[in-house]
Enzyme design. Structure first.
Site, PDB file in Angstrom:
ATOM      1  N   TYR A 197     -10.038  -5.548 -12.247  1.00 45.08           N
ATOM      2  CA  TYR A 197      -9.287  -5.573 -10.992  1.00 45.08           C
ATOM      3  C   TYR A 197      -9.941  -4.797  -9.855  1.00 45.08           C
ATOM      4  O   TYR A 197     -10.388  -3.659 -10.048  1.00 45.08           O
ATOM      5  CB  TYR A 197      -7.875  -5.012 -11.208  1.00 45.08           C
ATOM      6  CG  TYR A 197      -6.862  -5.526 -10.195  1.00 45.08           C
ATOM      7  CD1 TYR A 197      -6.249  -6.761 -10.383  1.00 45.08           C
ATOM      8  CD2 TYR A 197      -6.541  -4.802  -9.053  1.00 45.08           C
ATOM      9  CE1 TYR A 197      -5.339  -7.254  -9.459  1.00 45.08           C
ATOM     10  CE2 TYR A 197      -5.628  -5.289  -8.118  1.00 45.08           C
ATOM     11  CZ  TYR A 197      -5.028  -6.515  -8.336  1.00 45.08           C
ATOM     12  OH  TYR A 197      -4.120  -7.010  -7.418  1.00 45.08           O
ATOM     13  N   HIS A 229     -13.002   6.453   4.531  1.00 51.81           N
ATOM     14  CA  HIS A 229     -11.962   5.468   4.222  1.00 51.81           C
ATOM     15  C   HIS A 229     -11.240   5.142   5.532  1.00 51.81           C
ATOM     16  O   HIS A 229     -10.111   5.583   5.749  1.00 51.81           O
ATOM     17  CB  HIS A 229     -11.015   6.092   3.192  1.00 51.81           C
ATOM     18  CG  HIS A 229     -10.080   5.118   2.561  1.00 51.81           C
ATOM     19  ND1 HIS A 229      -8.894   5.508   1.972  1.00 51.81           N
ATOM     20  CD2 HIS A 229     -10.135   3.776   2.415  1.00 51.81           C
ATOM     21  CE1 HIS A 229      -8.276   4.445   1.485  1.00 51.81           C
ATOM     22  NE2 HIS A 229      -9.006   3.382   1.751  1.00 51.81           N
ATOM     23  N   CYS A 246       0.237   2.699   4.497  1.00 53.88           N
ATOM     24  CA  CYS A 246       0.530   3.074   5.880  1.00 53.88           C
ATOM     25  C   CYS A 246       0.188   1.951   6.860  1.00 53.88           C
ATOM     26  O   CYS A 246       0.325   2.111   8.068  1.00 53.88           O
ATOM     27  CB  CYS A 246      -0.235   4.329   6.271  1.00 53.88           C
ATOM     28  SG  CYS A 246       0.326   5.809   5.414  1.00 53.88           S
ATOM     29  N   ASP A 268     -11.230  -1.120   6.104  1.00 61.46           N
ATOM     30  CA  ASP A 268     -11.120  -0.192   4.970  1.00 61.46           C
ATOM     31  C   ASP A 268     -12.151   0.932   4.950  1.00 61.46           C
ATOM     32  O   ASP A 268     -11.815   2.053   4.605  1.00 61.46           O
ATOM     33  CB  ASP A 268     -11.185  -0.982   3.656  1.00 61.46           C
ATOM     34  CG  ASP A 268     -10.674  -0.178   2.456  1.00 61.46           C
ATOM     35  OD1 ASP A 268      -9.694   0.580   2.608  1.00 61.46           O
ATOM     36  OD2 ASP A 268     -11.258  -0.293   1.365  1.00 61.46           O
ATOM     37  N   LYS A 294     -15.194   0.643  -3.457  1.00 58.04           N
ATOM     38  CA  LYS A 294     -14.850   2.063  -3.562  1.00 58.04           C
ATOM     39  C   LYS A 294     -15.960   2.857  -4.269  1.00 58.04           C
ATOM     40  O   LYS A 294     -16.257   3.992  -3.891  1.00 58.04           O
ATOM     41  CB  LYS A 294     -13.526   2.230  -4.310  1.00 58.04           C
ATOM     42  CG  LYS A 294     -12.361   1.468  -3.692  1.00 58.04           C
ATOM     43  CD  LYS A 294     -12.087   1.869  -2.264  1.00 58.04           C
ATOM     44  CE  LYS A 294     -10.767   1.276  -1.767  1.00 58.04           C
ATOM     45  NZ  LYS A 294     -10.525   1.618  -0.351  1.00 58.04           N
ATOM     46  N   SER A 316      -2.952   5.054   1.469  1.00 61.55           N
ATOM     47  CA  SER A 316      -2.435   3.715   1.170  1.00 61.55           C
ATOM     48  C   SER A 316      -0.973   3.591   1.596  1.00 61.55           C
ATOM     49  O   SER A 316      -0.272   4.598   1.748  1.00 61.55           O
ATOM     50  CB  SER A 316      -2.590   3.412  -0.309  1.00 61.55           C
ATOM     51  OG  SER A 316      -1.915   4.387  -1.055  1.00 61.55           O
ATOM     52  N   ARG A 348      -6.354   0.176  -9.138  1.00 63.73           N
ATOM     53  CA  ARG A 348      -7.359   1.182  -9.472  1.00 63.73           C
ATOM     54  C   ARG A 348      -6.743   2.166 -10.466  1.00 63.73           C
ATOM     55  O   ARG A 348      -5.537   2.358 -10.504  1.00 63.73           O
ATOM     56  CB  ARG A 348      -7.779   1.957  -8.218  1.00 63.73           C
ATOM     57  CG  ARG A 348      -8.705   1.179  -7.285  1.00 63.73           C
ATOM     58  CD  ARG A 348      -9.177   2.062  -6.135  1.00 63.73           C
ATOM     59  NE  ARG A 348      -8.091   2.522  -5.315  1.00 63.73           N
ATOM     60  CZ  ARG A 348      -7.550   3.726  -5.356  1.00 63.73           C
ATOM     61  NH1 ARG A 348      -8.028   4.650  -6.192  1.00 63.73           N
ATOM     62  NH2 ARG A 348      -6.540   4.056  -4.581  1.00 63.73           N
ATOM     63  N   ARG A 390      -3.151  -9.109  -3.944  1.00 63.09           N
ATOM     64  CA  ARG A 390      -4.209  -9.069  -2.932  1.00 63.09           C
ATOM     65  C   ARG A 390      -4.678 -10.439  -2.484  1.00 63.09           C
ATOM     66  O   ARG A 390      -4.577 -11.410  -3.220  1.00 63.09           O
ATOM     67  CB  ARG A 390      -5.441  -8.347  -3.535  1.00 63.09           C
ATOM     68  CG  ARG A 390      -5.192  -6.931  -4.000  1.00 63.09           C
ATOM     69  CD  ARG A 390      -5.213  -5.971  -2.860  1.00 63.09           C
ATOM     70  NE  ARG A 390      -4.801  -4.625  -3.259  1.00 63.09           N
ATOM     71  CZ  ARG A 390      -5.239  -3.527  -2.643  1.00 63.09           C
ATOM     72  NH1 ARG A 390      -6.087  -3.613  -1.648  1.00 63.09           N
ATOM     73  NH2 ARG A 390      -4.799  -2.349  -3.026  1.00 63.09           N
TER      74      ARG A 390
END
Ligand code: TSX
Ligand code: MN
Length: 584
Positions: free
Chosen positions: A204, A233, A257, A280, A213, A255, A64, A372
């Site tokens: 992407y 989120h 974690c 997510d 998102k 992110s 992103r 991913r």
């Protein structure tokens, strides 16, 4: 709301594609598009994983792009200090220039989709126009895409329009690259009042899969503010105790974690079971009974591959054995995929994410750190039976977690909703090598929503506080802060994490039905005890130590951070901060 066909016509006139394809979402359509991508050298079928493909992006198009993400509200103050803003008319003019003729030599795909179960009151319909077949196939895996969504759009005459282009027109006869993108002119733009999305230049992930998102967080957060619900989120998991009692927990983490790992956790505690609703995003609203209910608007996982293994996340590994798309991972000579952390040693003859023979001596990773997998959620062996419940699942607890090597204890329960909102607003995490920039630096990420809130973050905090006033304490989920990442003086992790986190979830589960004891501290309630049976030596004192000096510093830092939100920072949270200071 705009008429679908006039919008398609208008966008086609602007982008001037060679062909237009209206997606029906069928398997046959998926296979035809995938085959064409194999022909074009974008996709490589994987011999070891049925109906799965490997691909790699342009090295400039791997994540992103927050620096190119805009919230174009009418007023700059409605986007707030943490979003990029430009006047809508000015941005529209800019975008029209960029999109003009951008699909020449390409096919314009019309992708009708639904976020949330098709007939759920939570569901939101969208249409993505894109010239990226990669985006089409990923949207098929990540959303309810195709004819059924289109029928609902026709019936309801309502959808969120999203225009996407990789931004590389092709001249007659010009050969396409395997991953076209236009990095110099990337724009990921949201018009919150108009409820539309324009994305240019990147193919992407969140830049290109507009349902995720862009719609399910940035646009949906604005709808939630206006309509009295929450777009978050958060992962959602179901947890069942040994006597068969089941509860649901939602959890927000920045992110890196391990959100996906927690969403699919294999408990080490005997008799406990965890099932996955989502990894997510959570849309949360009140039911008629005054409790909060959550749905996962997505239908798939777009998960970070590195670090995923049979040890860290066996359920994810079992989910991605077939029908998957792998982007920017490494591959093996015999047609399988590989990434750092998947096995202890790298297989011989690896081909790196850049599609060249991998040299272990290069000290570069074979898979990109943000590589991913995309896969349907229903392939998860622990897919929760209620995951597609149109009414959602009732939440008993909400967790906020960060990566903090010190200060924040393993788990702490907020005194009440307002104190819990303070936990969310205070969320921060230490950066890892996976992100660009300095490693180990503390970064604020309130509610893990900093890159995803479509309006002023101060108003967002106020919205959370207002939600708490709509019900009573006994019906609202309890709120917790968790931290799996505390380190001892020796620099080693104090908590084993992963499946052992079930011991923390057990305490939370039992707290929400008054079955577990707690001790009061200035910050909140900590466990009287945890079930540590079968674990080696655990330094509980260190895991729950509250250092007044460190906490006073934390308060200073939060006070500076909250000042960023100016007059829109709710007084109630500044009051929470003052209360904490006094209590320390
Ligand atoms: O996902 C993680 N979780 C949540 C799991 C449900 N990770 C990985 C984070 C990167 C995405 C964790 N890393 C967790 C965790 O709970 N804890 C840690 C830190 C840690 C790493 C390794 C060990 C212990 C803790 N153990 C050994 O190395 C043997
Ligand atoms: Mn995310």
């Amino acid at each position: 709301m705009k008429d679908l066909h006039s919008w398609i016509d208008e966008m086609a006139q602007l982008c001037r594609p060679d062909h237009i394809h209206l997606c029906d979402g069928s398997e046959a359509e998926y296979d035809r598009i995938a085959q064409a991508m194999v022909q074009a050298n974008t996709f490589l079928p994987l011999a070891k994983r049925p109906h799965s493909f490997w691909c790699h992006s342009d090295p400039d198009d791997v994540a992103r792009v927050e620096e190119s993400t805009y919230i174009c509200s009418e007023k700059p103050e409605d986007a707030g200090p943490t979003n990029h803003w430009m006047a809508p008319a000015e941005m529209k003019a800019k975008l029209k220039t960029l999109f003009s003729g951008c699909m020449q030599g390409r096919t314009l795909y019309v992708v009708p989709y639904c976020m949330g179960p098709l007939h759920s009151p939570f569901a939101i319909l969208g249409v993505e126009i894109t010239d990226s077949p990669y985006a089409v196939l990923n949207m098929k895996l990540m959303t309810r895409m195709g004819q059924k969504a289109l029928d609902l759009i026709t019936k309801k005459k309502q959808f969120v329009p999203g225009l996407h282009s990789v931004g590389v027109p092709l001249k007659k006869g010009e050969k396409d690259s395997s991953w076209p993108c236009n990095s110099a002119h990337r724009h990921i733009v949201h018009f919150p009042e108009e409820r539309s999305i324009w994305s240019f230049g990147s193919g992407y992930g969140g830049n290109a899969l507009l349902g995720k998102k862009c719609l399910a967080l940035r646009i949906a957060s604005v709808l939630g503010r206006d309509e009295g619900w929450l777009a978050e989120h958060m992962l959602i998991l179901g947890i069942t105790n040994p006597t068969g009692e089941k509860k649901y927990i939602a959890a927000a983490f920045p992110s890196a974690c391990g959100k996906t790992n927690l969403a699919m956790l294999t408990p080490t505690l005997p008799g406990w079971k965890i099932e996955c609703v989502g990894d997510d995003i959570a849309w949360i609203r009140f039911g008629a009974d005054g409790r909060l209910y959550a749905v996962n608007p997505e239908a798939g996982y777009f998960g970070v591959a590195p670090g995923t293994s049979m040890k860290t996340n066996p359920n994810a590994m079992k989910t991605i054995t077939h029908n998957a798309i792998f982007t920017n991972v490494a591959r093996t000579p015999d047609g399988d995929v590989w990434w750092e952390g998947m096995t202890d040693t790298a297989p011989k003859g690896l081909i790196s994410w850049l599609d060249t023979l991998y040299d272990p001596a290069s000290r570069m990773p074979a898979a990109h750190p943000n590589s991913r997998f995309t896969v349907p959620a229903k392939q998860n062996p622990i897919y929760d039976p209620a995951a597609e419940n149109p009414q959602g699942v009732p939440l008993s607890a909400i967790l906020f977690g960060g990566r903090r090597s010190a200060v924040l204890p393993l788990v702490i329960e907020a005194f009440d909703w307002q104190a819990g909102v303070f936990f969310g607003a205070s969320l921060s995490s230490e950066t890892t090598a996976a992100a660009k920039g300095e490693t180990g630096k503390l970064r604020h990420d309130p509610f893990a929503m900093l890159p995803f809130c479509g309006y002023h973050m101060g108003d967002y905090f106020a919205h959370w506080l207002a939600m708490g006033r709509k019900s009573s304490a006994d019906k609202l989920p309890r709120i917790y802060a968790v931290n799996w990442f505390l380190k001892g003086k020796d620099g080693k992790y104090l908590w084993p994490g992963f499946g052992e986190n079930s011991r923390v979830l057990q305490w939370i589960f039992e707290r929400t039905s008054h079955q577990a004891e707690a001790k009061k501290t200035p910050i909140g309630y900590i466990p009287e005890s945890l079930d540590l049976q079968g674990l080696g030596k655990i330094d509980m004192a260190a895991l729950f130590h509250i250092d007044p000096t460190a906490w006073r510093q934390e308060c200073e830092e939060l006070s500076r951070y909250f000042a960023l939100f100016g007059s829109r920072m709710p007084n109630a949270l500044l009051e929470e901060l003052r209360r904490l200071r006094r209590a320390l």
